[in-house]
Each structure stands twice: as structure tokens, then as C-alpha cells.
Scaffold this motif. Structure first.
Motif, PDB file in Angstrom:
ATOM      1  N   ASP A 104      96.846  68.493  85.979  1.00 43.33           N
ATOM      2  CA  ASP A 104      98.086  68.155  86.672  1.00 43.33           C
ATOM      3  C   ASP A 104      98.947  69.375  86.986  1.00 43.33           C
ATOM      4  O   ASP A 104     100.081  69.489  86.519  1.00 43.33           O
ATOM      5  CB  ASP A 104      98.849  67.124  85.839  1.00 43.33           C
ATOM      6  N   HIS A 151     100.058  70.292  90.044  1.00 47.69           N
ATOM      7  CA  HIS A 151     101.151  69.817  90.922  1.00 47.69           C
ATOM      8  C   HIS A 151     101.982  70.944  91.501  1.00 47.69           C
ATOM      9  O   HIS A 151     103.212  70.991  91.307  1.00 47.69           O
ATOM     10  CB  HIS A 151     102.057  68.844  90.155  1.00 47.69           C
ATOM     11  N   ASP A 183      94.740  66.603  90.156  1.00 45.31           N
ATOM     12  CA  ASP A 183      96.136  66.693  90.619  1.00 45.31           C
ATOM     13  C   ASP A 183      96.589  68.150  90.753  1.00 45.31           C
ATOM     14  O   ASP A 183      97.437  68.631  89.975  1.00 45.31           O
ATOM     15  CB  ASP A 183      97.078  65.895  89.708  1.00 45.31           C
ATOM     16  N   HIS A 205      90.187  62.015  86.008  1.00 44.29           N
ATOM     17  CA  HIS A 205      91.633  62.265  86.027  1.00 44.29           C
ATOM     18  C   HIS A 205      92.421  61.219  85.233  1.00 44.29           C
ATOM     19  O   HIS A 205      93.228  61.547  84.376  1.00 44.29           O
ATOM     20  CB  HIS A 205      92.113  62.316  87.488  1.00 44.29           C
ATOM     21  N   HIS A 229      96.639  63.181  84.013  1.00 40.75           N
ATOM     22  CA  HIS A 229      97.347  62.161  84.790  1.00 40.75           C
ATOM     23  C   HIS A 229      98.719  61.724  84.268  1.00 40.75           C
ATOM     24  O   HIS A 229      99.666  61.575  85.036  1.00 40.75           O
ATOM     25  CB  HIS A 229      96.456  60.920  84.963  1.00 40.75           C
ATOM     26  N   HIS A 258     100.969  63.126  82.217  1.00 39.42           N
ATOM     27  CA  HIS A 258     101.974  64.179  81.924  1.00 39.42           C
ATOM     28  C   HIS A 258     102.636  63.922  80.557  1.00 39.42           C
ATOM     29  O   HIS A 258     103.749  64.410  80.320  1.00 39.42           O
ATOM     30  CB  HIS A 258     103.062  64.243  82.998  1.00 39.42           C
TER      31      HIS A 258
HETATM   32 FE   LIG Z   1      99.650  64.181  87.787  1.00 39.52          FE
END
Ligand SMILES: [Fe+2]
Length: 465
Positions: free
Chosen positions: A235, A237, A267, A377, A399, A401
Motif C-alpha cells: 500500500d 499509495h 496498491d 492484496h 490493503h 492500512h
Molecule cells: Fe491500500
């Protein structure tokens, strides 16, 4: 009629306020048919809390103004200016709400002005919601205590006298003014704490990376892999609040841990598909003797960049496993690494069908006689991995967090990620299969982390049960 309204003014104004809050929340909530009953009720409850919290804080600010600002005209002018600023923040940040509700992608705006406005908005939103929630808890506890005391007094009075006490006698014993004042001051102090905490989570907690070392015992681990160390990042991001510089800092930390293998669990972007190149370049510095592998997340699927980002990663020597396996070889022995894409589906039933379909593919990729590790994920897939018994020993996911806002230190699982899945962060075991859920290094939605630090995991494989 008028006298009726006058007599019942407090009750009528309360009914009107509650109705407007409920109507506003209903208007903002995605439709039942779109998200299903669970998420409809969840979103509705969140929006009720959101609107009610804003009304509560606006009332408190007006009270403060009346107390500290002399003169009605000055107060009126300040109220107009504050109201305009408040409206500006909501209108300016409306784009991010659109993306949450209807998956309309919003290009991340890295300019300092935008970042500051967005940061201030999210700080206010998280602080005001959490503060309001605390006020409700405080009020409920206070109310319950007073009711319990009242019942106790009735009971005592009843035991002392043959007849029940007259209600008037109890009414002569209201809570003292000093106690009310103390409770009000305490409530204000308690409700202000989330604003300080949200500021901490925004400015510091969001990038306060933690290296978590997790030992995984595997009965069928080949001897050569005893002590084999896998670094997991998830993640990422990339966006206004997760810059390439910060990602490179995480890459440097990971390389410094000298893992044998690096895995990425999806992600890489936030909402902007055009950021894929920068995300890949920021991760390109990852190094490990047995290579860097990964799988894709829901943001790659929603951004329709699954093909393109896989190619970009491949050009940097990072292999994304899409319903594929990679044999990791060491001293003549093998570890089997499998990766699958995020399952698709407009609702839970479709999503579940897609999960089953993908796991049937995984079944064909499993190698008997060695350890099979699955990169996926979303952690809810783990449940179906164990249900189907397809021969996976360890699943690595991301996924959630870790919920970003978490009270895991009070009780495990007390975090926002739990609204979506039981497997919200850390290690789990079910039917002899293990799962590790990494909290990720980036953020989505609100750029705040409290009690759920960004994480780089070092998974150490050892033989045993
Ligand atoms: Fe995420």
C-alpha cells in the motif's frame, strides 16, 4: 397553534434537527442496491455522525464567541467570515469525497497550497468526528451514572420507608452546580484531545515507519530456507501525502535490513493512474539476492493500470505475479511464490465467485512437497484460501492500512480496518494456514495514522510447528 409551538419549542426544534441530520445523511449515503445493506447502514451511520458532529462543533464555536467576543456586530462579522472559510474547505475538498463515493478519480495535486488545504480539512474532519464520538461516550457514561445513582437513592429510600418516596423528594437532590461545571470542563478537555492526536497523526504518525519482525514457523520448510528473510512492503499509495522521497526512504530502510527476498502486496497508486511511473521509479531501488516480486491491488484494478504498471515494473527488474508462480531456489531446494490479482465484482456475490475462480488457478500453481507462499492484496481472500484447502502455507496481504486509526493497544482488532475484514493487521492462523497482513506505508482517504504506524515487515521463515 402558536402557543403549542411556544410550549414545545425545545422538543420541536430537536425533532427538526434530527430529521434534517437523517435526511442529509440519507442523501449522502450510496444507494442500497449499489453497496448492499451492510455498507448502506454503515455509511448512513457515518454520515449521521459526520453531520451531527459538525453541528455540535459549530454550536460550541458560537458559544465560545458569545463568551469571549464582546459586541454583537463583531461576533456577526466573525461568524460570517468563519462560515465562508468553513464552506470553502468543504467545497475545495469535495473532489476527494466524490472519489470515495463513486470511484471518480481525482488527480493528486502536489502543490503546497493544495496539500495544506487538504491537510487542514482532514485534520478538522478526523478531530471533530473523534471528538464528537468521545463527547457521546462521556455523556452516555455520565447519564448512566446519574440514572444508577437515582435508582440507588430510590431503592434506599424505599428500604428506609414503608411507602415509596415522593418524586418531589428526589427532585430536591439535583446534581450540584460545581459538579456540572466540572463535568462540562472535563468534556471540553476530553473532546479537544482528538484534535491534538489528529495533528500528531498527520504531521508525524503518518510517516513514522516501524520495522516489524515476524517469525513464521513452517513444518515443511526446506532446510536451505531456514532463517530465510522476506521483506514485505504494501500500500505505497503515491500521492500528495505519500511522496516519492518518502517511498525512497522506505526503500533505503528495506535495503538496509538486507532481506533475502522482497515482496510487494499491491496498491502502488492512490487515485491518479498517471502516477504509476513515479511509483515504480521510487520502488526501483529495492534490492535483494533472490529478487523483488509483487502482486496488484484494487487501486491498480480501479485505475485500469494492471497491464501498464506490470510492464513498468518488469522494465525495472521487478516481477509482478499475475496468476503466476516463481520458484525461489537455494542450494538445490525450492520455495514456491504465487501471486494473484485483486478479485473483481460489483457486489459480494460476484467478488466471491471471482475469488473462487482465481483460487482454482492458484491450486494448479501450488507445488507439493515445499512451502507455498501466496501474495494477494486483500486479506479477506485468506478465508477462502483456508476453506478450499488448496495447499497454501502462508499468505502475505495488505490493503487495510491497519485501519489507519487504531486502538489495537487497547484490544486487538479495535481499528477502522475491522469494518471491512476480521484480518485487519498482523499475524493470523486458520486451519493450519498462516496469514500476515502488513499495514502498508502510505495512506488513502485521510492522510492520518494513529495507532497504526506505517510498516515494513521482515518475515523470517523457520522450520517447526
Ligand atoms: Fe491500500
Amino acid at each position: 397553534m402558536i402557543s403549542f409551538f411556544r410550549a414545545h419549542k425545545p422538543v420541536i426544534s430537536r425533532v427538526i434537527t434530527f430529521s434534517l441530520v437523517a435526511f442529509g445523511a440519507f442523501w449522502l449515503t450510496p444507494s442500497w442496491s449499489e453497496v448492499g445493506p451492510f455498507y448502506f447502514l454503515l455509511f448512513f451511520a457515518i454520515f449521521v455522525m459526520l453531520i451531527a458532529s459538525q453541528l455540535f462543533w459549530i454550536r460550541r464555536v458560537l458559544d465560545l464567541g458569545e463568551r469571549f467576543i464582546p459586541g454583537k456586530p463583531q461576533r456577526a462579522w466573525l461568524a460570517v467570515i468563519a462560515g465562508l472559510v468553513y464552506l470553502f474547505f468543504w467545497v475545495y475538498n469535495y473532489g476527494s469525497w466524490e472519489s470515495v463515493n463513486s470511484h471518480i478519480f481525482r488527480t493528486a495535486d502536489p502543490r503546497l497550497r493544495s496539500v495544506l488545504i487538504e491537510a487542514a480539512f482532514w485534520w478538522w474532519l478526523v478531530g471533530s468526528l473523534a471528538g464528537f464520538a468521545l463527547v457521546i461516550v462521556f455523556w452516555t457514561v455520565d447519564r448512566a451514572t446519574r440514572d444508577a445513582a437515582r435508582v440507588y437513592r430510590y431503592a434506599r429510600a424505599g428500604a428506609g420507608q414503608a411507602a415509596a418516596p415522593k418524586p418531589g423528594a428526589i427532585a430536591l437532590d439535583p446534581p450540584s452546580h460545581a459538579r456540572r461545571h466540572f463535568l462540562e470542563q472535563t468534556a471540553v478537555l476530553v473532546s479537544a484531545t482528538p484534535f491534538v492526536a489528529a495533528g500528531y497523526g498527520l504531521l508525524y504518525g503518518r510517516q513514522n515507519v516501524e520495522v516489524v519482525r515476524q517469525r513464521i514457523r513452517l513444518a515443511c520448510l526446506p532446510k536451505a530456507f531456514e532463517g530465510f528473510r522476506i521483506a514485505q512492503l504494501s500500500d505505497v499509495h503515491i500521492g500528495s501525502f505519500t511522496t516519492a522521497d518518502y517511498i525512497r526512504r522506505c526503500v533505503t530502510i528495506t535495503n538496509g535490513l538486507k532481506p533475502d527476498l522482497v515482496v510487494l502486496t499491491g496498491d502502488y497508486i492512490s487515485w491518479d493512474p498517471e502516477a504509476e511511473g513515479e511509483a515504480v521509479r521510487a520502488l526501483a531501488g529495492l534490492r535483494a539476492p533472490h529478487g523483488v516480486f509483487g502482486c496488484l491491488g484494487n487501486h491498480e484494478e480501479e485505475g485500469q493500470i494492471e497491464e501498464s504498471i506490470t510492464r513498468l515494473f518488469a522494465a525495472q527488474g521487478i516481477r509482478i505475479l499475475r496468476q503466476e508462480r516463481a520458484a525461489i531456489r537455494l542450494s538445490g531446494e525450492t520455495l514456491n511464490l504465487i501471486g494473484i490479482d485483486e478479485a473483481r465484482g460489483r457486489d459480494f456475490t460476484e467478488w466471491k465467485h471471482d475469488v473462487y475462480r482465481r483460487l482454482q488457478q492458484v491450486k494448479e500453481l501450488v507445488m507439493p512437497g515445499t512451502v507455498n507462499i501466496l501474495l494477494v492484496h486483500s486479506p479477506p481472500v485468506f478465508y477462502f484460501v483456508t476453506e478450499l484447502g488448496i495447499g497454501i502455507d502462508l499468505t502475505l496481504a495488505g490493503h487495510t492500512h491497519g485501519g489507519q486509526l487504531s486502538l489495537d493497544f487497547v484490544h486487538r482488532g479495535l481499528n477502522l480496518g475491522r469494518l471491512e475484514t476480521h484480518y485487519s493487521s498482523g499475524w493470523y492462523e486458520r486451519s493450519g494456514v498462516q496469514l500476515y497482513v502488513n499495514r502498508g506505508i502510505g495512506t488513502t482517504g485521510f492522510p492520518i495514522r494513529l495507532g497504526a504506524r506505517p510498516e515494513i515487515t521482515i518475515v523470517e521463515l523457520v522450520r517447526g510447528v
